[in-house]
Design a protein around this motif. Sequence first.
Motif, PDB file in Angstrom:
ATOM      1  N   UNK A 106     -69.687 -22.967  -1.092  1.00  0.00           N
ATOM      2  CA  UNK A 106     -68.833 -24.150  -1.140  1.00  0.00           C
ATOM      3  C   UNK A 106     -67.860 -24.145   0.025  1.00  0.00           C
ATOM      4  N   UNK A 107     -67.316 -25.318   0.322  1.00  0.00           N
ATOM      5  CA  UNK A 107     -66.403 -25.481   1.452  1.00  0.00           C
ATOM      6  C   UNK A 107     -64.943 -25.589   1.015  1.00  0.00           C
ATOM      7  N   UNK A 108     -64.723 -26.301  -0.074  1.00  0.00           N
ATOM      8  CA  UNK A 108     -63.366 -26.676  -0.465  1.00  0.00           C
ATOM      9  C   UNK A 108     -62.674 -25.526  -1.205  1.00  0.00           C
ATOM     10  N   UNK A 109     -61.648 -24.954  -0.605  1.00  0.00           N
ATOM     11  CA  UNK A 109     -60.955 -23.822  -1.232  1.00  0.00           C
ATOM     12  C   UNK A 109     -60.107 -24.243  -2.433  1.00  0.00           C
ATOM     13  N   UNK A 110     -59.979 -25.536  -2.659  1.00  0.00           N
ATOM     14  CA  UNK A 110     -59.236 -26.010  -3.825  1.00  0.00           C
ATOM     15  C   UNK A 110     -60.074 -25.962  -5.102  1.00  0.00           C
ATOM     16  N   UNK A 111     -61.380 -25.751  -4.972  1.00  0.00           N
ATOM     17  CA  UNK A 111     -62.226 -25.657  -6.162  1.00  0.00           C
ATOM     18  C   UNK A 111     -61.746 -24.505  -7.045  1.00  0.00           C
ATOM     19  N   UNK A 112     -61.666 -24.760  -8.359  1.00  0.00           N
ATOM     20  CA  UNK A 112     -61.185 -23.716  -9.258  1.00  0.00           C
ATOM     21  C   UNK A 112     -62.044 -23.561 -10.511  1.00  0.00           C
ATOM     22  N   UNK A 113     -63.228 -24.147 -10.496  1.00  0.00           N
ATOM     23  CA  UNK A 113     -64.100 -24.042 -11.662  1.00  0.00           C
ATOM     24  C   UNK A 113     -65.526 -24.156 -11.162  1.00  0.00           C
TER      25      UNK A 113
ATOM     26  N   UNK B 136     -69.994 -20.392 -16.857  1.00  0.00           N
ATOM     27  CA  UNK B 136     -69.049 -20.873 -15.851  1.00  0.00           C
ATOM     28  C   UNK B 136     -68.057 -19.768 -15.517  1.00  0.00           C
ATOM     29  N   UNK B 137     -67.447 -19.855 -14.333  1.00  0.00           N
ATOM     30  CA  UNK B 137     -66.497 -18.847 -13.888  1.00  0.00           C
ATOM     31  C   UNK B 137     -65.337 -19.520 -13.172  1.00  0.00           C
ATOM     32  N   UNK B 138     -64.189 -18.894 -13.223  1.00  0.00           N
ATOM     33  CA  UNK B 138     -63.026 -19.330 -12.459  1.00  0.00           C
ATOM     34  C   UNK B 138     -62.781 -18.300 -11.357  1.00  0.00           C
ATOM     35  N   UNK B 139     -62.123 -18.649 -10.270  1.00  0.00           N
ATOM     36  CA  UNK B 139     -62.049 -17.771  -9.090  1.00  0.00           C
ATOM     37  C   UNK B 139     -61.175 -16.536  -9.244  1.00  0.00           C
ATOM     38  N   UNK B 140     -60.559 -16.343 -10.405  1.00  0.00           N
ATOM     39  CA  UNK B 140     -59.733 -15.147 -10.572  1.00  0.00           C
ATOM     40  C   UNK B 140     -60.545 -13.947 -11.069  1.00  0.00           C
ATOM     41  N   UNK B 141     -61.839 -14.118 -11.293  1.00  0.00           N
ATOM     42  CA  UNK B 141     -62.707 -13.001 -11.670  1.00  0.00           C
ATOM     43  C   UNK B 141     -63.893 -12.959 -10.721  1.00  0.00           C
TER      44      UNK B 141
END
Lengths: 116, 113
Positions: free
Chosen positions: B25-32, B49-54
């Motif tokens: 992905x390109x957009x660093x604002x993605x969070x899900x 599904x995963x979130x970027x903190x793991x």
Amino acid sequence: EADIYQTPRYLVIGTGKKITLECSQTMGHDKMYWYQQDPGMELHLIHYSYGVNSTEKGDLSSESTVSRIRTEHFPLTLESARPSHTSQYLCASSEYGGSGKRNEQFFGPGTRLTVL
Amino acid sequence: QQQVKQSPQSLIVQKGGIPIINCAYENTAFDYFPWYQQFPGKGPALLIAIRPDVSEKKEGRFTISFNKSAKQFSLHIMDSQPGDSATYFCAASYGGSQGNLIFGKGTKLSVKP
């Protein structure tokens, strides 16, 4: 159980006809979506709604229109169908608003539209 | 401009193999970052599904690996079965439940008996 319904499942229609694709959900979800998907291809968001009386255009330009008069119902209308509208149309819904809400979208089975 | 790039387009493995599907992905604002599974004639269904903190999440035989610095995530299917034959879509969104999903082009997986 989460359920989202689409009718008809298959529709073959002639050019110039007006059609309405029905979508209903029983989950009480505020947010609903319409996607267009050609066979074997990705999903393109064409419309979405945050709730009653809210409609927004998606990423893919579409000649279709939508309405949201009731929370559970989100129909899509094509005023004059053309062969270029031949595709599969998928409806989905999800929770919306508030912290901790999941962004899981639940999809209906789709309507496969063929315009001759 | 495609914001979520998925590969490969198709994949054939033998029963018991471990297919791996990759997304960038390109957009660093993605969070899900969810993965959806779609069988012929059906709508997609959320798989995991995963979130970027793991960096990794497992649910049964399905694992998401997430590399935030590389802006990549992948789906691994352990001990694959013929019943796993389907099209898999990765997706991304931002804004929690308020964001719209942006889907990859999909990977058609075929698991041979």
